[in-house]
Design an enzyme around this catalytic site. Structure first.
Site, PDB file in Angstrom:
ATOM      1  N   ASP A  56       5.319  -3.427   3.890  1.00 58.35           N
ATOM      2  CA  ASP A  56       5.432  -3.345   2.421  1.00 58.35           C
ATOM      3  C   ASP A  56       4.057  -3.573   1.817  1.00 58.35           C
ATOM      4  O   ASP A  56       3.062  -3.764   2.537  1.00 58.35           O
ATOM      5  CB  ASP A  56       6.466  -4.369   1.905  1.00 58.35           C
ATOM      6  CG  ASP A  56       7.140  -3.903   0.601  1.00 58.35           C
ATOM      7  OD1 ASP A  56       6.411  -3.680  -0.387  1.00 58.35           O
ATOM      8  OD2 ASP A  56       8.363  -3.760   0.585  1.00 58.35           O
ATOM      9  N   GLY A  67       0.836  -2.402   3.783  1.00 59.74           N
ATOM     10  CA  GLY A  67       0.359  -1.029   3.734  1.00 59.74           C
ATOM     11  C   GLY A  67       1.132  -0.201   2.733  1.00 59.74           C
ATOM     12  O   GLY A  67       2.118  -0.663   2.157  1.00 59.74           O
ATOM     13  N   ASP A  68       0.639   1.014   2.575  1.00 59.71           N
ATOM     14  CA  ASP A  68       1.258   1.984   1.660  1.00 59.71           C
ATOM     15  C   ASP A  68       1.903   3.043   2.549  1.00 59.71           C
ATOM     16  O   ASP A  68       1.202   3.730   3.308  1.00 59.71           O
ATOM     17  CB  ASP A  68       0.150   2.582   0.786  1.00 59.71           C
ATOM     18  CG  ASP A  68       0.644   3.713  -0.104  1.00 59.71           C
ATOM     19  OD1 ASP A  68       1.754   4.236   0.141  1.00 59.71           O
ATOM     20  OD2 ASP A  68      -0.096   4.086  -1.025  1.00 59.71           O
ATOM     21  N   PHE A  69       3.226   3.172   2.471  1.00 60.94           N
ATOM     22  CA  PHE A  69       3.886   4.084   3.428  1.00 60.94           C
ATOM     23  C   PHE A  69       3.600   5.557   3.152  1.00 60.94           C
ATOM     24  O   PHE A  69       3.956   6.410   3.955  1.00 60.94           O
ATOM     25  CB  PHE A  69       5.372   3.789   3.606  1.00 60.94           C
ATOM     26  CG  PHE A  69       6.210   3.603   2.359  1.00 60.94           C
ATOM     27  CD1 PHE A  69       6.150   4.476   1.292  1.00 60.94           C
ATOM     28  CD2 PHE A  69       7.115   2.542   2.303  1.00 60.94           C
ATOM     29  CE1 PHE A  69       6.952   4.302   0.165  1.00 60.94           C
ATOM     30  CE2 PHE A  69       7.928   2.351   1.177  1.00 60.94           C
ATOM     31  CZ  PHE A  69       7.834   3.245   0.094  1.00 60.94           C
ATOM     32  N   HIS A  77      15.565   6.084  -3.095  1.00 60.30           N
ATOM     33  CA  HIS A  77      16.057   6.215  -4.479  1.00 60.30           C
ATOM     34  C   HIS A  77      15.001   5.835  -5.520  1.00 60.30           C
ATOM     35  O   HIS A  77      15.204   6.047  -6.706  1.00 60.30           O
ATOM     36  CB  HIS A  77      17.373   5.441  -4.681  1.00 60.30           C
ATOM     37  CG  HIS A  77      17.240   3.953  -4.845  1.00 60.30           C
ATOM     38  ND1 HIS A  77      18.304   3.161  -5.200  1.00 60.30           N
ATOM     39  CD2 HIS A  77      16.181   3.097  -4.699  1.00 60.30           C
ATOM     40  CE1 HIS A  77      17.907   1.902  -5.282  1.00 60.30           C
ATOM     41  NE2 HIS A  77      16.626   1.837  -4.987  1.00 60.30           N
TER      42      HIS A  77
HETATM   43  C1  LIG Z   1      13.884  -1.193  -4.211  1.00 62.25           C
HETATM   44  S1  LIG Z   1      12.916  -2.114  -3.106  1.00 62.25           S
HETATM   45  C2  LIG Z   1      13.929  -2.125  -1.664  1.00 62.25           C
HETATM   46  C3  LIG Z   1      13.827  -3.400  -0.899  1.00 62.25           C
HETATM   47  C4  LIG Z   1      14.719  -3.507   0.320  1.00 62.25           C
HETATM   48  N1  LIG Z   1      14.403  -2.497   1.314  1.00 62.25           N
HETATM   49  C5  LIG Z   1      16.192  -3.454  -0.026  1.00 62.25           C
HETATM   50  O1  LIG Z   1      16.967  -2.816   0.676  1.00 62.25           O
HETATM   51  O2  LIG Z   1      16.640  -4.046  -0.997  1.00 62.25           O
HETATM   52  C6  LIG Z   1      11.629  -0.969  -2.655  1.00 62.25           C
HETATM   53  C7  LIG Z   1      10.549  -1.600  -1.809  1.00 62.25           C
HETATM   54  O3  LIG Z   1       9.587  -0.588  -1.487  1.00 62.25           O
HETATM   55  C8  LIG Z   1       8.295  -1.173  -1.550  1.00 62.25           C
HETATM   56  N2  LIG Z   1       7.280  -0.127  -1.773  1.00 62.25           N
HETATM   57  C9  LIG Z   1       7.110   0.619  -2.877  1.00 62.25           C
HETATM   58  N3  LIG Z   1       6.101   1.485  -2.709  1.00 62.25           N
HETATM   59  C10 LIG Z   1       5.621   1.271  -1.465  1.00 62.25           C
HETATM   60  C11 LIG Z   1       4.582   1.875  -0.718  1.00 62.25           C
HETATM   61  N4  LIG Z   1       3.858   2.871  -1.216  1.00 62.25           N
HETATM   62  N5  LIG Z   1       4.355   1.432   0.542  1.00 62.25           N
HETATM   63  C12 LIG Z   1       5.105   0.405   1.056  1.00 62.25           C
HETATM   64  N6  LIG Z   1       6.124  -0.189   0.381  1.00 62.25           N
HETATM   65  C13 LIG Z   1       6.366   0.233  -0.865  1.00 62.25           C
HETATM   66  C14 LIG Z   1       8.405  -2.138  -2.708  1.00 62.25           C
HETATM   67  O4  LIG Z   1       7.381  -3.104  -2.705  1.00 62.25           O
HETATM   68  C15 LIG Z   1       9.798  -2.714  -2.507  1.00 62.25           C
HETATM   69  O5  LIG Z   1       9.781  -3.841  -1.702  1.00 62.25           O
END
Ligand SMILES: C[S@@+](CC[C@H](N)C(=O)[O-])C[C@H]1O[C@@H](n2cnc3c(N)ncnc32)[C@H](O)[C@@H]1O
Length: 338
Positions: free
Chosen positions: A200, A226-228, A246
């Protein structure tokens, strides 16, 4: 939610927010934790929580009627669901998630009619809409509040996911967008042979460290910042992306699915879960409204099981039948051919 077929059910729908606010107030006041610890008289609760005498009984009895409190003689007691999920001292506490609805979503829904005309999401208004996340992580208090909200969902889904996916032939997994790692810890705790990575954004790392501490899981779980969309994904046998697709528009979802496919070894799996919509888009009220919620808040949407299946298949995955993780959330698994 059942279809509205009478005037009383119309009125019930218009006033459903009374129940939501009664629940939020109980969390905010610390009421459920208090009565989960020891039953209490109304007068004790009134004094301890600073409630106004003229409305204490109506409030407590409304919570009794909602099934969150029960009465033992004249004392109020937390019901099993309130005790398990609304007492912050319990491992399955989801108050952080419920409160996020109060703070973040309730005000946004107050402007629904305006949004339905403008189509401009909260994120677009705040930041130009490039990413749904920056405003959430602008300071450590907001980061914590969001992460505790996500904990609530992970707590609800950790058990079903640990059970409904066959982890026996797998030794590692990575939770993409796994927030502060609650799901990673739940799955790893249920399957002692597994090593898990939470992937994350960097602001979540201190909260992951706080969660894991020096506990038993320390050697088997880790956080990779990291940034996925931009960084290489960790080597692993299974990726999870839960409540992640979503958040994004369809092209970005496809990018992430393709990237997961490319990084997985042959035979690896990609698990996605979201509040997916039934394919005829007519019966799952919660999921359809959640889709609208994602549009309102993030400028994105939920999606149907058929769409999720198609995106996974387009990337090359063999897609299994959908599995209901709970009444609100559907899991799809794509397997990369061996
Ligand atoms: C809606 S939350 C979902 C959290 C968890 N997986 C759940 O089921 O409740 C989305 C997650 O994606 C992460 N996220 C958003 N953009 C991201 C990116 N570019 N790279 C890595 N993680 C990212 C956010 O920090 C957040 O923790």
């Amino acid at each position: 939610m059942s279809a509205i077929q009478s005037v009383p059910s119309l009125v019930r729908t218009a006033t459903r927010f009374f129940e939501a606010q009664a629940l939020f107030a109980g969390i905010e006041l610390g009421l459920f934790g208090r009565v989960a610890e020891t039953p209490a008289e109304a007068s004790e609760l009134r004094d301890e929580l600073g409630l106004h005498p003229s409305i204490t009984f109506d409030y407590l009895d409304a919570l009794v009627s909602m099934g969150l409190l029960s009465r033992d003689g004249s004392r109020y007691v937390a019901t099993p669901i309130a005790s398990s999920h609304l007492d912050p001292a319990k491992p399955d506490y989801i108050g952080g998630f419920l409160s996020l609805n109060q703070r973040r979503l309730y005000p946004a829904w107050g402007n629904l009619a305006e949004f339905l005309k403008s189509g401009e999401s909260v994120v677009q208004k705040l930041s130009g809409g490039s990413s749904p996340m920056p405003s959430l992580y602008s300071d450590s208090a907001r980061t914590r509040s969001f992460a505790e909200g996500m904990d609530g969902y992970a707590v609800l889904l950790g058990g079903p996911l640990a059970e409904k996916f066959d982890w026996a032939g797998v030794d590692s997994f990575t939770d993409l967008g796994g927030c502060r790692g609650m799901l990673t810890t739940r799955i790893a705790a249920a399957h002692p042979h597994l090593r898990g990575v939470t992937f994350d954004l960097p602001p979540l790392k201190p909260l992951f460290e706080e969660l894991v501490g020096d506990g038993d899981l320390r050697d088997r779980v880790s956080f990779q910042a990291g940034d996925f969309f931009a960084d290489p994904l960790p080597d692993t046998q299974v990726y999870i992306a839960g409540h992640v697709l979503h958040d994004w528009v369809v092209e970005r979802r496809r990018d992430l699915i393709r990237s997961a496919f490319d990084h997985l070894p042959p035979g690896g799996s990609f698990i996605i879960y979201d509040s997916m919509i039934d394919d005829d888009r007519s019966s799952a009220t919660f999921n359809l409204l959640m889709s609208l919620n994602m549009a309102l808040v993030s400028g994105s949407s939920e999606y149907t099981v058929a769409e999720g299946t198609r995106w996974l298949a387009e990337a090359g995955f063999t897609v299994r039948e959908p599995v209901a993780l709970n009444g609100l959330t559907t899991m799809l698994v794509g397997d990369k051919p061996s």
